[in-house]
Design an enzyme around this catalytic site. Structure first.
Site, PDB file in Angstrom:
ATOM      1  N   SER A  64      40.173  37.254  30.050  1.00 46.25           N
ATOM      2  CA  SER A  64      41.251  38.208  29.779  1.00 46.25           C
ATOM      3  C   SER A  64      41.723  38.111  28.331  1.00 46.25           C
ATOM      4  O   SER A  64      41.598  37.075  27.681  1.00 46.25           O
ATOM      5  CB  SER A  64      42.443  37.934  30.702  1.00 46.25           C
ATOM      6  OG  SER A  64      42.083  38.055  32.052  1.00 46.25           O
TER       7      SER A  64
HETATM    8  N1  SAH Z   1      41.489  34.489  34.786  1.00 47.48           N
HETATM    9  C1  SAH Z   1      40.196  34.825  34.267  1.00 47.48           C
HETATM   10  C2  SAH Z   1      39.948  36.316  34.325  1.00 47.48           C
HETATM   11  C3  SAH Z   1      38.589  36.613  34.805  1.00 47.48           C
HETATM   12  S1  SAH Z   1      38.259  38.304  35.203  1.00 47.48           S
HETATM   13  C4  SAH Z   1      40.004  34.294  32.857  1.00 47.48           C
HETATM   14  O1  SAH Z   1      40.995  33.951  32.210  1.00 47.48           O
HETATM   15  O2  SAH Z   1      38.854  34.184  32.414  1.00 47.48           O
HETATM   16  C5  SAH Z   1      38.659  38.386  36.914  1.00 47.48           C
HETATM   17  C6  SAH Z   1      37.963  37.405  37.810  1.00 47.48           C
HETATM   18  O3  SAH Z   1      38.340  37.734  39.164  1.00 47.48           O
HETATM   19  C7  SAH Z   1      36.441  37.468  37.789  1.00 47.48           C
HETATM   20  O4  SAH Z   1      35.932  36.180  37.523  1.00 47.48           O
HETATM   21  C8  SAH Z   1      36.065  37.943  39.188  1.00 47.48           C
HETATM   22  O5  SAH Z   1      34.836  37.410  39.666  1.00 47.48           O
HETATM   23  C9  SAH Z   1      37.243  37.472  40.011  1.00 47.48           C
HETATM   24  N2  SAH Z   1      37.450  38.186  41.279  1.00 47.48           N
HETATM   25  C10 SAH Z   1      37.269  39.497  41.553  1.00 47.48           C
HETATM   26  N3  SAH Z   1      37.573  39.774  42.828  1.00 47.48           N
HETATM   27  C11 SAH Z   1      37.973  38.594  43.389  1.00 47.48           C
HETATM   28  C12 SAH Z   1      38.403  38.213  44.703  1.00 47.48           C
HETATM   29  N4  SAH Z   1      38.491  39.091  45.711  1.00 47.48           N
HETATM   30  N5  SAH Z   1      38.730  36.916  44.922  1.00 47.48           N
HETATM   31  C13 SAH Z   1      38.644  35.997  43.927  1.00 47.48           C
HETATM   32  N6  SAH Z   1      38.234  36.296  42.665  1.00 47.48           N
HETATM   33  C14 SAH Z   1      37.895  37.573  42.406  1.00 47.48           C
END
Ligand code: SAH
Length: 213
Positions: A64
């Site tokens: 993010s």
């Molecule tokens: N907090 C992370 C953001 C990653 S993007 C960072 O700082 O890097 C969002 C993430 O949510 C992705 O890794 C994706 O695989 C995950 N995601 C999507 N749907 C999800 C779900 N239902 N349960 C858990 N994780 C999920």
């Protein structure tokens, strides 16, 4: 895994950018100033690590944007020792911010590849979440509920009910809601069935997907 003076300097500049964009919480700014974001990214993007932008990580996901991480962290208004659930561990960068803020962190990731990679990586930097879980964030983490705060780091097409019910009274759910574009939304639990809802403008996230992968 190197963190140099150059990186520290760039990080301080990023902190100033975030201040100028309106982030005020000193603990959050300090966390961003401490965490070597470049180490959370693929080598091809290293030079860009301290720009205020999202970047691709593995499995078509993104780390993010720092402003978004700071904004969501500020909304949660975390006290040391708070029990926080994160949905979407991804690179672990937001997880690291929560750890720096002194939270007891539980974080769920649905992508096995990312789950494995980040589970190995975070402890190497000294960030110890209480639990990293390979699972589906839509159902939350009933066995560890209730939480002082829940943060969703992917765009949710709707607000999953289990997340609301896993909040303590006074607890906050910070969740970007919407399909194409999301509205940053915060629910504060006022009573067993009472929630206050506030909105904080538009953001763009990768989607919160159903089920594990
Ligand atoms: N907090 C992370 C953001 C990653 S993007 C960072 O700082 O890097 C969002 C993430 O949510 C992705 O890794 C994706 O695989 C995950 N995601 C999507 N749907 C999800 C779900 N239902 N349960 C858990 N994780 C999920």
């Amino acid at each position: 895994m190197k963190d140099t003076f150059k990186h520290k300097g760039l990080r301080q500049q990023l902190v100033n950018v975030l201040k100028n964009k309106g982030i005020k919480n000193e603990a959050v700014l300090k966390a961003i100033g401490n965490i070597p974001r470049h180490l959370f990214m693929d080598s091809s993007f290293l030079d860009h690590a301290y720009q205020d932008k999202a970047f691709p990580i593995a499995a078509e996901q993104t780390i993010s944007q720092p402003y978004t991480v700071a904004f969501q962290s500020e909304l949660l208004s975390i006290d040391k020792g708070d029990k926080i659930l994160e949905i979407g561990t991804g690179s672990g960068y937001q997880t690291a911010v929560l750890c720096e803020l002194g939270a007891k962190v539980y974080s769920i990731e649905r992508q096995n590849e990312l789950f494995k990679k980040t589970s190995k990586f975070l402890p190497k930097l000294g960030y110890r979440a209480k639990k990293l879980i390979f699972g589906d964030g839509y159902i939350g983490l009933k066995e560890e509920a209730p939480f002082d705060g829940i943060i969703v780091t992917a765009g949710a097409p709707f607000v999953p009910k289990p997340l609301l019910s896993q909040l303590k009274i006074g607890g906050k759910l910070v969740i970007p809601v919407g399909s194409d574009v999301q509205v940053m939304t915060m629910f504060t639990r006022k009573g067993p069935k009472a929630f206050e809802q506030e909105e904080f403008g538009q953001f763009r996230f990768v989607p919160l997907l159903e089920d594990k992968n």
